[in-house]
Design a protein around this motif. Structure first.
Motif, PDB file in Angstrom:
ATOM      1  N   GLY A  45     117.033  75.815  57.337  1.00 14.26           N
ATOM      2  CA  GLY A  45     117.878  76.456  58.345  1.00 14.26           C
ATOM      3  C   GLY A  45     117.158  76.619  59.670  1.00 14.26           C
ATOM      4  O   GLY A  45     115.928  76.436  59.769  1.00 14.26           O
ATOM      5  N   ASP A  46     117.911  76.983  60.701  1.00  8.56           N
ATOM      6  CA  ASP A  46     117.351  77.069  62.052  1.00  8.56           C
ATOM      7  C   ASP A  46     116.271  78.144  62.163  1.00  8.56           C
ATOM      8  O   ASP A  46     115.301  77.994  62.916  1.00  8.56           O
ATOM      9  CB  ASP A  46     118.473  77.332  63.062  1.00  8.56           C
ATOM     10  N   TRP A  47     116.420  79.270  61.442  1.00 10.16           N
ATOM     11  CA  TRP A  47     115.429  80.342  61.552  1.00 10.16           C
ATOM     12  C   TRP A  47     114.069  79.848  61.085  1.00 10.16           C
ATOM     13  O   TRP A  47     113.053  80.050  61.758  1.00 10.16           O
ATOM     14  CB  TRP A  47     115.873  81.547  60.718  1.00 10.16           C
ATOM     15  N   GLU A  48     114.047  79.203  59.914  1.00 13.67           N
ATOM     16  CA  GLU A  48     112.793  78.660  59.388  1.00 13.67           C
ATOM     17  C   GLU A  48     112.243  77.560  60.297  1.00 13.67           C
ATOM     18  O   GLU A  48     111.029  77.449  60.493  1.00 13.67           O
ATOM     19  CB  GLU A  48     113.002  78.119  57.973  1.00 13.67           C
ATOM     20  N   ALA A  49     113.148  76.739  60.851  1.00 15.66           N
ATOM     21  CA  ALA A  49     112.718  75.670  61.750  1.00 15.66           C
ATOM     22  C   ALA A  49     112.110  76.250  63.021  1.00 15.66           C
ATOM     23  O   ALA A  49     111.078  75.762  63.519  1.00 15.66           O
ATOM     24  CB  ALA A  49     113.897  74.767  62.088  1.00 15.66           C
ATOM     25  N   ASN A  50     112.711  77.301  63.557  1.00 16.34           N
ATOM     26  CA  ASN A  50     112.156  77.945  64.751  1.00 16.34           C
ATOM     27  C   ASN A  50     110.737  78.429  64.500  1.00 16.34           C
ATOM     28  O   ASN A  50     109.835  78.260  65.340  1.00 16.34           O
ATOM     29  CB  ASN A  50     113.035  79.131  65.162  1.00 16.34           C
ATOM     30  N   ALA A  51     110.537  79.040  63.332  1.00 19.42           N
ATOM     31  CA  ALA A  51     109.206  79.546  62.988  1.00 19.42           C
ATOM     32  C   ALA A  51     108.194  78.410  62.890  1.00 19.42           C
ATOM     33  O   ALA A  51     107.053  78.522  63.361  1.00 19.42           O
ATOM     34  CB  ALA A  51     109.274  80.317  61.671  1.00 19.42           C
ATOM     35  N   ALA A  52     108.600  77.282  62.277  1.00 14.53           N
ATOM     36  CA  ALA A  52     107.693  76.136  62.130  1.00 14.53           C
ATOM     37  C   ALA A  52     107.352  75.527  63.483  1.00 14.53           C
ATOM     38  O   ALA A  52     106.205  75.125  63.730  1.00 14.53           O
ATOM     39  CB  ALA A  52     108.329  75.083  61.220  1.00 14.53           C
ATOM     40  N   VAL A  53     108.332  75.468  64.377  1.00 13.04           N
ATOM     41  CA  VAL A  53     108.102  74.901  65.715  1.00 13.04           C
ATOM     42  C   VAL A  53     107.161  75.800  66.514  1.00 13.04           C
ATOM     43  O   VAL A  53     106.271  75.319  67.221  1.00 13.04           O
ATOM     44  CB  VAL A  53     109.450  74.712  66.452  1.00 13.04           C
ATOM     45  N   GLU A  54     107.347  77.114  66.406  1.00 11.62           N
ATOM     46  CA  GLU A  54     106.465  78.050  67.114  1.00 11.62           C
ATOM     47  C   GLU A  54     105.031  77.955  66.602  1.00 11.62           C
ATOM     48  O   GLU A  54     104.069  78.006  67.378  1.00 11.62           O
ATOM     49  CB  GLU A  54     106.992  79.477  66.958  1.00 11.62           C
ATOM     50  N   GLU A  55     104.906  77.808  65.298  1.00 11.45           N
ATOM     51  CA  GLU A  55     103.566  77.657  64.720  1.00 11.45           C
ATOM     52  C   GLU A  55     102.901  76.381  65.229  1.00 11.45           C
ATOM     53  O   GLU A  55     101.705  76.378  65.575  1.00 11.45           O
ATOM     54  CB  GLU A  55     103.653  77.630  63.195  1.00 11.45           C
ATOM     55  N   ALA A  56     103.680  75.300  65.274  1.00  9.26           N
ATOM     56  CA  ALA A  56     103.132  74.031  65.772  1.00  9.26           C
ATOM     57  C   ALA A  56     102.745  74.143  67.241  1.00  9.26           C
ATOM     58  O   ALA A  56     101.699  73.626  67.667  1.00  9.26           O
ATOM     59  CB  ALA A  56     104.170  72.925  65.577  1.00  9.26           C
ATOM     60  N   ARG A  57     103.571  74.847  68.027  1.00 12.13           N
ATOM     61  CA  ARG A  57     103.279  75.012  69.452  1.00 12.13           C
ATOM     62  C   ARG A  57     101.985  75.802  69.648  1.00 12.13           C
ATOM     63  O   ARG A  57     101.197  75.511  70.563  1.00 12.13           O
ATOM     64  CB  ARG A  57     104.456  75.704  70.130  1.00 12.13           C
TER      65      ARG A  57
END
Length: 530
Positions: A465-477
């Motif tokens: 879902g988008d919430w988990e994806a947002n967290a993964a993208v922030e971690e990568a950033r």
């Protein structure tokens, strides 16, 4: 009066794709091919003692009109049907005799394939449009109530085929199984028409695997021409007389076949060259490993604009994209409809080799239908694909609803536009897909920008879902990594799509997409210009 008749095959898909044995699939395809190419002319000769002329014959560069002095001739054939003209005072008797002989021969030659027949009386004058409308209505009625008979054969007193339940015809030692007569006929035809005519070849679905015991994904590609039926109808609807229409139909049918066969042949050649270079590089990197030496691809259907083939999974999307580009690149003088670019759509399904082949084919057909959806709103060639990693048997729509709809939004963005010059398409363009793929795979200073584990982690996060994806993208950033820029992807915005849908299509196929043809062609171009 004379007779205009049509013979149309029924049950082709189930006949060809009902088995998980490649030799049976390919053998069945060759049997179907020869029903009209060889069996029909032979039946006409046996029943009427007449050798029919080649309907593709030309004089002065043009296809020939009907010859009403001949008792029977093939007007044209293709797409699993054939139209015939029976002329002379015995036309009705000749039609009956030829039809009985042909149907009897088909039953012996390819039991399991049905042939629907319809006919109308005509004088082959200026009633072409009226006759064909009436004939097609009768054919639709004949096919609507058609049942393909199942023949019991001998009683299975001792053994049955393990897969069909029909009486065993023989025992195949290398496969340790009993097979029925129909299975044996398909395999024997494969041996005589394929293996006997070339040294070596793809003999089983296991031969489509690139690395034995490591990669079991294979794929089906199903491609189909865009707007062919409508273009044919527009081209022919103004033709009133048989004298004008028959040469036009023959020329059109011949051009459609040669056009698509030319693209198929070109793509096969490009793949063979690219695969040879790919294997050479793989062996240089891993000298101890064994790789499939023969290009892992086999054509199953190649009739007119209908194309189906099986191929190693990792090369399937690349092959399908290249095939669509080659279809589009056909010169105007060679196109079936001058001034109209020939376009097609493709569906690709990747699956494990033990999955029911007939079900995989249905998924590929559904992907192709999905790809055609945007082509009806906006011209162009499109591709849709599906990665099927389970043994579940469901329709494509059910699988996508269960797997890819989260909180009312879809996490996939398919289909993709392959054409490079189509404006305002609702679908994103495949050029961006490839660009995004390379950015995820990019290596700088000996290190991957996005390690494979991080790519898989992002894919799994988007799938939640988008919430988990947002967290993964922030971690990568936070680790200095950013998503590829989506500018230039194209396509129209849709509130029913996840904001990561573009990326998920690339992420899901990250380990199942190897653009070896595009890379090989690019390297050839560089070496030629240097």
């Amino acid at each position: 009066m004379a007779i205009l008749a049509v013979y149309d095959t029924v049950g082709i898909q189930s006949y060809i794709f009902s088995s998980n044995k490649l030799s049976e699939n390919v053998g069945a395809s060759y049997l179907v091919r020869d029903i009209f190419g060889e069996l029909l002319p032979a039946a006409l000769y046996k029943s009427l003692n007449v050798s029919v002329p080649d309907w593709r014959a030309k004089k002065g560069g043009k296809c020939l009109p009907l010859d009403l002095s001949l008792p029977v001739q093939i007007i044209y054939q293709g797409g699993g049907n054939a139209f015939l003209a029976f002329c002379g005072e015995n036309s009705e008797d000749n039609f009956q005799a030829a039809t009985e002989m042909f149907l009897e021969d088909v039953n012996d030659f390819a039991p399991g394939v049905g042939v629907a027949v319809s006919a109308v009386e005509t004088d082959f004058g200026d009633t072409y449009q009226e006759d064909f409308k009436k004939l097609n209505k009768r054919l639709a009625l004949a096919k609507g109530g058609f049942n393909i008979p199942e023949f019991a054969g001998n009683q299975p007193i001792t053994k049955q085929s393990g897969r069909t339940g029909l009486p065993a015809h023989k025992y195949v030692g290398k496969d340790s199984e009993f097979i029925d007569a129909n299975q044996a006929k398909k395999r024997d035809y494969y041996d005589s028409e394929v293996l006997a005519k070339r040294a070596g070849g793809i003999e089983s679905f296991n031969d489509l695997v690139f690395e034995k015991n490591e990669d079991s994904m294979i794929a089906i590609i199903h491609a189909d021409g865009n707007n062919m039926g409508n273009n044919i109808r527009v081209r022919l609807e103004s033709l009133a007389t048989y004298e004008i229409a028959v040469p036009e139909i023959r020329e059109l049918s011949h051009k459609i076949s040669t056009c698509f066969q030319g693209a198929i042949k070109k793509t096969k050649t490009e793949f063979s060259e690219a695969y040879g270079a790919y294997v050479k590089n793989a062996k240089a990197k891993n000298p101890g490993k064994k790789y499939q030496s023969i290009p892992p691809m086999v054509e199953l259907v190649g009739d007119g604009d209908d194309i189906t083939l099986a191929i190693c999974g990792r090369f399937a999307i690349d092959y399908a994209v290249r095939l669509l580009k080659n279809i589009e690149s056909i010169k105007d003088e060679d196109r079936p409809f001058p001034g109209i670019r020939t376009e097609a759509c493709a569906g690709v399904v990747l699956f494990h080799s033990h999955y029911p082949f007939s079900e995989a084919y249905k998924l590929a057909e559904s992907c192709c239908s999905s790809a055609k959806s945007p082509s009806r709103k906006c011209n162009g060639s499109y591709i849709d694909f599906h990665l099927h990693q389970t043994g579940n048997v469901y329709s494509l729509s059910a699988l996508r609803k269960n797997q890819y709809i989260l909180d009312g939004k879809s996490i996939i963005r398919r289909p993709w536009l392959v054409s490079t010059d189509v404006k305002n398409s609702p679908s994103p363009n495949f050029a961006w897909f490839k660009k995004c793929f390379y950015e995820f795979r990019q290596v700088n200073n000996g290190a991957e920008d996005w390690p494979r584990t991080k790519v898989k982690g992002l894919r799994n996060a988007v799938a939640l879902g988008d919430w988990e994806a947002n967290a993964a993208v922030e971690e990568a950033r936070a680790r200095g990594k950013k998503l590829p820029d989506s500018a230039g992807a194209g396509g129209t915005a849709d509130p029913k799509l996840s904001k990561y849908a573009l990326y998920f299509d690339v992420l899901e196929m990250f380990d199942a997409y190897e653009p070896i043809i595009e890379e090989h062609l690019a390297s050839k171009c560089i070496s030629q210009n240097s």
